[in-house]
Design a protein around this motif. Structure first.
Motif, PDB file in Angstrom:
ATOM      1  N   ARG A 411       0.830  -1.205   0.000  1.00 50.32           N
ATOM      2  CA  ARG A 411       0.000   0.000   0.000  1.00 50.32           C
ATOM      3  C   ARG A 411       0.862   1.251   0.000  1.00 50.32           C
ATOM      4  O   ARG A 411       0.541   2.243  -0.671  1.00 50.32           O
ATOM      5  N   MET A 412       1.963   1.213   0.743  1.00 48.92           N
ATOM      6  CA  MET A 412       2.886   2.358   0.756  1.00 48.92           C
ATOM      7  C   MET A 412       3.490   2.584  -0.625  1.00 48.92           C
ATOM      8  O   MET A 412       3.619   3.723  -1.083  1.00 48.92           O
ATOM      9  N   MET A 413       3.855   1.490  -1.284  1.00 49.38           N
ATOM     10  CA  MET A 413       4.473   1.623  -2.604  1.00 49.38           C
ATOM     11  C   MET A 413       3.506   2.256  -3.600  1.00 49.38           C
ATOM     12  O   MET A 413       3.893   3.100  -4.409  1.00 49.38           O
ATOM     13  N   ASN A 414       2.233   1.870  -3.529  1.00 50.93           N
ATOM     14  CA  ASN A 414       1.244   2.473  -4.417  1.00 50.93           C
ATOM     15  C   ASN A 414       1.111   3.968  -4.152  1.00 50.93           C
ATOM     16  O   ASN A 414       0.948   4.766  -5.086  1.00 50.93           O
ATOM     17  N   ALA A 415       1.188   4.345  -2.886  1.00 48.91           N
ATOM     18  CA  ALA A 415       1.069   5.768  -2.536  1.00 48.91           C
ATOM     19  C   ALA A 415       2.275   6.550  -3.028  1.00 48.91           C
ATOM     20  O   ALA A 415       2.146   7.685  -3.504  1.00 48.91           O
ATOM     21  N   ILE A 416       3.466   5.964  -2.915  1.00 48.61           N
ATOM     22  CA  ILE A 416       4.670   6.653  -3.374  1.00 48.61           C
ATOM     23  C   ILE A 416       4.618   6.866  -4.881  1.00 48.61           C
ATOM     24  O   ILE A 416       5.041   7.897  -5.400  1.00 48.61           O
ATOM     25  N   ASP A 417       4.060   5.903  -5.609  1.00 46.81           N
ATOM     26  CA  ASP A 417       3.981   6.027  -7.062  1.00 46.81           C
ATOM     27  C   ASP A 417       2.883   6.978  -7.516  1.00 46.81           C
ATOM     28  O   ASP A 417       2.800   7.295  -8.700  1.00 46.81           O
ATOM     29  N   ALA A 418       2.013   7.396  -6.596  1.00 53.76           N
ATOM     30  CA  ALA A 418       0.939   8.344  -6.931  1.00 53.76           C
ATOM     31  C   ALA A 418       1.315   9.713  -6.381  1.00 53.76           C
ATOM     32  O   ALA A 418       1.187   9.948  -5.174  1.00 53.76           O
ATOM     33  N   PRO A 419       1.809  10.636  -7.213  1.00 44.61           N
ATOM     34  CA  PRO A 419       2.274  11.936  -6.719  1.00 44.61           C
ATOM     35  C   PRO A 419       1.225  12.692  -5.909  1.00 44.61           C
ATOM     36  O   PRO A 419       1.567  13.412  -4.977  1.00 44.61           O
ATOM     37  N   SER A 420      -0.053  12.524  -6.256  1.00 42.85           N
ATOM     38  CA  SER A 420      -1.091  13.261  -5.543  1.00 42.85           C
ATOM     39  C   SER A 420      -1.189  12.833  -4.080  1.00 42.85           C
ATOM     40  O   SER A 420      -1.657  13.594  -3.235  1.00 42.85           O
ATOM     41  N   ARG A 421      -0.771  11.612  -3.771  1.00 46.02           N
ATOM     42  CA  ARG A 421      -0.824  11.130  -2.387  1.00 46.02           C
ATOM     43  C   ARG A 421       0.464  11.412  -1.611  1.00 46.02           C
ATOM     44  O   ARG A 421       0.509  11.193  -0.402  1.00 46.02           O
ATOM     45  N   LEU A 422       1.467  11.875  -2.304  1.00 42.85           N
ATOM     46  CA  LEU A 422       2.763  12.055  -1.661  1.00 42.85           C
ATOM     47  C   LEU A 422       2.715  13.035  -0.488  1.00 42.85           C
ATOM     48  O   LEU A 422       3.290  12.755   0.572  1.00 42.85           O
ATOM     49  N   PRO A 423       2.058  14.205  -0.602  1.00 40.10           N
ATOM     50  CA  PRO A 423       2.016  15.112   0.559  1.00 40.10           C
ATOM     51  C   PRO A 423       1.398  14.463   1.792  1.00 40.10           C
ATOM     52  O   PRO A 423       1.892  14.640   2.905  1.00 40.10           O
ATOM     53  N   ALA A 424       0.307  13.712   1.602  1.00 42.09           N
ATOM     54  CA  ALA A 424      -0.327  13.051   2.741  1.00 42.09           C
ATOM     55  C   ALA A 424       0.595  12.010   3.355  1.00 42.09           C
ATOM     56  O   ALA A 424       0.657  11.858   4.584  1.00 42.09           O
ATOM     57  N   LEU A 425       1.320  11.287   2.517  1.00 38.72           N
ATOM     58  CA  LEU A 425       2.236  10.265   3.023  1.00 38.72           C
ATOM     59  C   LEU A 425       3.382  10.905   3.794  1.00 38.72           C
ATOM     60  O   LEU A 425       3.777  10.421   4.858  1.00 38.72           O
ATOM     61  N   LEU A 426       3.908  12.020   3.278  1.00 34.50           N
ATOM     62  CA  LEU A 426       4.971  12.720   3.987  1.00 34.50           C
ATOM     63  C   LEU A 426       4.480  13.254   5.323  1.00 34.50           C
ATOM     64  O   LEU A 426       5.206  13.250   6.323  1.00 34.50           O
ATOM     65  N   SER A 427       3.249  13.737   5.352  1.00 38.45           N
ATOM     66  CA  SER A 427       2.673  14.201   6.614  1.00 38.45           C
ATOM     67  C   SER A 427       2.562  13.057   7.613  1.00 38.45           C
ATOM     68  O   SER A 427       2.838  13.219   8.806  1.00 38.45           O
ATOM     69  N   ALA A 428       2.173  11.864   7.120  1.00 35.70           N
ATOM     70  CA  ALA A 428       2.087  10.700   8.002  1.00 35.70           C
ATOM     71  C   ALA A 428       3.466  10.292   8.512  1.00 35.70           C
ATOM     72  O   ALA A 428       3.613   9.898   9.681  1.00 35.70           O
ATOM     73  N   VAL A 429       4.478  10.386   7.655  1.00 32.08           N
ATOM     74  CA  VAL A 429       5.845  10.074   8.078  1.00 32.08           C
ATOM     75  C   VAL A 429       6.269  11.018   9.201  1.00 32.08           C
ATOM     76  O   VAL A 429       6.920  10.604  10.172  1.00 32.08           O
ATOM     77  N   ARG A 430       5.894  12.295   9.098  1.00 31.23           N
ATOM     78  CA  ARG A 430       6.209  13.240  10.175  1.00 31.23           C
ATOM     79  C   ARG A 430       5.529  12.830  11.475  1.00 31.23           C
ATOM     80  O   ARG A 430       6.112  12.942  12.556  1.00 31.23           O
ATOM     81  N   ASP A 431       4.294  12.352  11.382  1.00 27.82           N
ATOM     82  CA  ASP A 431       3.594  11.904  12.589  1.00 27.82           C
ATOM     83  C   ASP A 431       4.299  10.691  13.209  1.00 27.82           C
ATOM     84  O   ASP A 431       4.444  10.603  14.435  1.00 27.82           O
ATOM     85  N   VAL A 432       4.711   9.758  12.367  1.00 28.95           N
ATOM     86  CA  VAL A 432       5.440   8.586  12.858  1.00 28.95           C
ATOM     87  C   VAL A 432       6.730   9.015  13.540  1.00 28.95           C
ATOM     88  O   VAL A 432       7.090   8.514  14.621  1.00 28.95           O
ATOM     89  N   GLN A 433       7.423   9.948  12.904  1.00 27.14           N
ATOM     90  CA  GLN A 433       8.681  10.438  13.464  1.00 27.14           C
ATOM     91  C   GLN A 433       8.445  11.166  14.782  1.00 27.14           C
ATOM     92  O   GLN A 433       9.197  10.982  15.748  1.00 27.14           O
ATOM     93  N   ARG A 434       7.394  11.975  14.836  1.00 28.21           N
ATOM     94  CA  ARG A 434       7.117  12.738  16.053  1.00 28.21           C
ATOM     95  C   ARG A 434       6.834  11.814  17.229  1.00 28.21           C
ATOM     96  O   ARG A 434       7.183  12.118  18.369  1.00 28.21           O
ATOM     97  N   GLU A 435       6.203  10.680  16.977  1.00 25.64           N
ATOM     98  CA  GLU A 435       5.920   9.726  18.051  1.00 25.64           C
ATOM     99  C   GLU A 435       7.097   8.804  18.345  1.00 25.64           C
ATOM    100  O   GLU A 435       7.010   7.945  19.225  1.00 25.64           O
ATOM    101  N   GLY A 436       8.199   8.974  17.594  1.00 24.69           N
ATOM    102  CA  GLY A 436       9.382   8.157  17.831  1.00 24.69           C
ATOM    103  C   GLY A 436       9.234   6.722  17.380  1.00 24.69           C
ATOM    104  O   GLY A 436       9.927   5.830  17.894  1.00 24.69           O
ATOM    105  N   ARG A 437       8.356   6.462  16.394  1.00 26.28           N
ATOM    106  CA  ARG A 437       8.067   5.092  15.978  1.00 26.28           C
ATOM    107  C   ARG A 437       8.796   4.693  14.707  1.00 26.28           C
ATOM    108  O   ARG A 437       8.439   3.698  14.070  1.00 26.28           O
ATOM    109  N   ILE A 438       9.785   5.466  14.318  1.00 28.81           N
ATOM    110  CA  ILE A 438      10.671   5.054  13.236  1.00 28.81           C
ATOM    111  C   ILE A 438      12.095   5.360  13.665  1.00 28.81           C
ATOM    112  O   ILE A 438      12.362   6.401  14.271  1.00 28.81           O
TER     113      ILE A 438
END
Length: 624
Positions: A411-438
């Motif tokens: 599912r992540m790979m499909n999102a990365i290949d869809a440019p329109s979803r990239l901002p949302a995915l990057l925002s989610a990565v920030r949330d993961v990082q903020r919680e210290g889960r990566i």
């Protein structure tokens, strides 16, 4: 030859001195009166000027804050996962964001200009009375620098990256990101300087409104400065780590946080991730049974060996990440894979089911082969609790974990290949990082040096200063840490000749039910010599203190207890082997002498299912 000493005596006629005084009064009288008049008039005028300009500056700052709030909302909206709308509305949203930023910068610049000049400078220098004026001046200057120097490169780059994703794909995004790295670095330096300047402003003055404004500004800067630094580091390392200059491969561990380990949870399912010019793919999926008996050929030093050697982290996969210092786990995992396959990897990454849930919130649900939907809301429960009840066969359950990881990754790979979803995915990565889960470790030294400055590197800091870390490792082989609650209270006490006394209170609660849990969740593979009940747990509880700290005493549930001393990266470590019965709480209290407890400590937050509740009590000033 000696010259005669001359003595001059001026004598005047009677009344001459009186006439001279009158003459001086006649000459200087108008100037004196003007000076007295100015002395009487200027303070009220200056006060009126400060009052008027202060009111105007206040309005300008409110207007700037309104624009920035609108800008934040606009960015959040544009990051939402609505592909068609994002593509259609991309350009106008970007234009609106730049307009909001320009407006905020103009308002902040006017506020700064209104609070400069002789009147404000002089007022700010007054003892006691000058505190609020100094604070207001500092707030206006900080707002001006943020809106004018820090935010523009961050905001203006988002449209460029989005346009690059649509026009040239991920490779173009990496090129743009790499070119912007110096700009992001400058913005990060300015943000850090503004934060430091804001922290030096008076904290408590006779004007509560100024104090509240300073506190709000400091809170915002405490969030913004690390974020800008994260962006600056990412701009420097992300392109190369994502294969902009050649393919890379990484060991990706999915940590099972139902069984605690130092970096989070037990490394169960894993994958080998390949990056090439921004394209991400998975070359292999497996679980711990595949590499459980492979030994890592790695030397992590005498200190690591003394602290963890008895548990065999290099040879026992289940104990490979007992240390909270993630680079240790990364080196062991990549060494294990090399011993297993002969393949050299470029680094290691660790995530957990909670982080998968955050990412799925941006990408949408994933579908597993058996039809199970993996969603943002059920990922943790499904993988950390329900799967143990559903599958009694260990092999089937491990296969389920691998399939869950594969489905989420796809599912992540499909999102990365869809440019329109990239901002949302990057925002989610920030949330993961903020919680210290990566957590990320690079085998390339230059990249690792940059990564180590950021929290997502999972580095146990080796710098001096007050520190408080609570780390638990499951010692029973249960999956009961799904039900574990943790709290830590750090309370500074009296000053001592060597620093300050500190009391650290650790409370651990086992919420496991008395019945209804699968045997695999409650089974005790430690085989204790005492009687236990299903749901009872056992933990190695370690407290990490600041460099140079010394333990003066400890109690468990009010009774004196001896802790096992150790050390890691300069931190004294005190460990207790603790039995934690079901539906019970245990309280460990440590009394320490900390050499540098004059400020709040850095808190080490081990990420498990339930976050750590940490409380830091204020310190009273030391005399002298």
């Amino acid at each position: 030859m000696t010259l005669p000493r001359l003595r001059l005596t001026l004598r005047g006629r009677p009344g001459h001195d009186r006439d001279a005084r009158r003459a001086r009064l006649h000459i200087h009288g108008p100037l004196a009166r003007k000076a007295l008049l100015a002395a009487a008039v200027l303070p009220p005028v200056a006060a009126a000027w400060i009052g008027v300009t202060g009111w105007l500056a206040h309005n300008e700052l409110l207007a700037a804050q309104h624009d920035l709030n609108a800008l934040r909302a606009s960015i959040a909206t544009s990051a939402a996962p609505h592909p068609d709308a994002a593509v259609a509305a991309g350009a106008p949203a970007e234009s609106d964001q730049e307009r909001m930023l320009r407006s905020a910068a103009a308002h902040a610049a006017r506020a700064h200009g209104l609070t400069t000049g002789p009147a404000w400078y002089t007022a700010a220098q007054l003892p006691f009375f000058g505190g609020p004026f100094e604070t207001v001046r500092g707030i206006a200057e900080a707002s001006d620098r943020l809106a004018g120097d820090v935010l523009p490169p961050l905001v203006r780059t988002v449209p460029r990256l989005s346009a690059g994703a649509h026009a040239g794909g991920i490779p173009h995004v990496l090129t743009e990101l790499e070119s912007e790295a110096p700009t992001f670095a400058r913005a990060a330096r300015v943000a850090a300087k503004v934060r430091d300047d804001a922290h030096r402003l008076p904290r408590s003055t006779w004007l509560p409104a100024a104090d509240r404004g300073r506190a709000q500004l400091s809170d915002q800067l405490d969030r913004l400065a690390p974020q800008t630094r994260d962006v600056a580091v990412a701009a420097r390392v992300a392109p190369s780590m994502l294969g902009a200059h050649g393919p890379r491969r990484y060991f990706l561990a999915f940590q099972n946080i139902a069984e605690a380990r130092g970096t989070g949870g037990l490394p169960g399912a894993f994958a080998v991730l390949r990056t090439d010019r921004g394209r991400v793919s998975f070359e292999h999926f497996g679980n711990n049974t595949e590499i459980g008996d492979v030994r890592a050929d790695v030397n992590l030093g005498a200190e690591f060996e003394a602290q963890y050697g008895n548990n065999g982290p290099e040879s026992s996969w289940a104990n490979s990440n007992m240390s909270p210092h993630f680079p240790n786990a990364g080196r062991i995992w990549t060494a294990v894979w090399r011993a297993h396959t002969g393949q050299r990897l470029d680094g290691a990454i660790a995530i957990d089911p909670a982080s998968l849930g955050l990412l799925l919130r941006a990408t949408g649900p994933a579908r597993m082969p058996d039809g199970t939907a993996l969603t943002a809301d059920n990922t943790v429960d499904l993988t950390e609790r329900a799967a143990y009840a559903k599958y009694s066969d260990v092999a089937e359950r491990k296969a389920f974990f691998v399939e869950a990881a594969r489905a989420a990754a796809g599912r992540m790979m499909n999102a990365i290949d869809a440019p329109s979803r990239l901002p949302a995915l990057l925002s989610a990565v920030r949330d993961v990082q903020r919680e210290g889960r990566i957590q990320v470790w690079s085998a390339h030294q230059a990249e690792q040096r940059l990564l180590e400055s950021r929290p997502f590197a999972g580095v146990l800091p080796a710098t001096p200063g007050p520190f408080a870390g609570l780390v638990v490792n499951n010692a029973a082989g249960t999956k009961l840490d799904y039900y574990l609650d943790r709290s830590l209270v750090w309370a500074p006490g009296a000053c001592t000749d060597t620093g300050r006394s500190v009391t650290a209170t650790v409370t651990l609660t086992n919420r496991a039910p008395a019945s209804g849990l699968p045997f695999y969740v409650t089974q005790r593979v430690d085989y204790p010599p005492y009687r236990t009940h299903p749901g009872d747990n056992r933990l190695l509880v370690s407290y990490y203190a600041g460099t140079g700290a010394k333990l003066t005493g400890a109690t468990l549930d009010g009774r004196r207890v001896d802790l096992i001393p150790g050390a890691e990266r300069g931190h004294p470590v005190y460990t207790l082997d603790l039995e934690l019965p079901r539906q019970s709480s245990r309280t460990l209290v440590l009394h320490l002498d900390e050499p540098q407890a004059d400020r709040p400590p850095t808190i080490l937050r081990q990420t498990l299912v339930t976050p750590l509740r940490a409380t830091v009590k204020p310190a009273a000033p030391c005399d002298g």
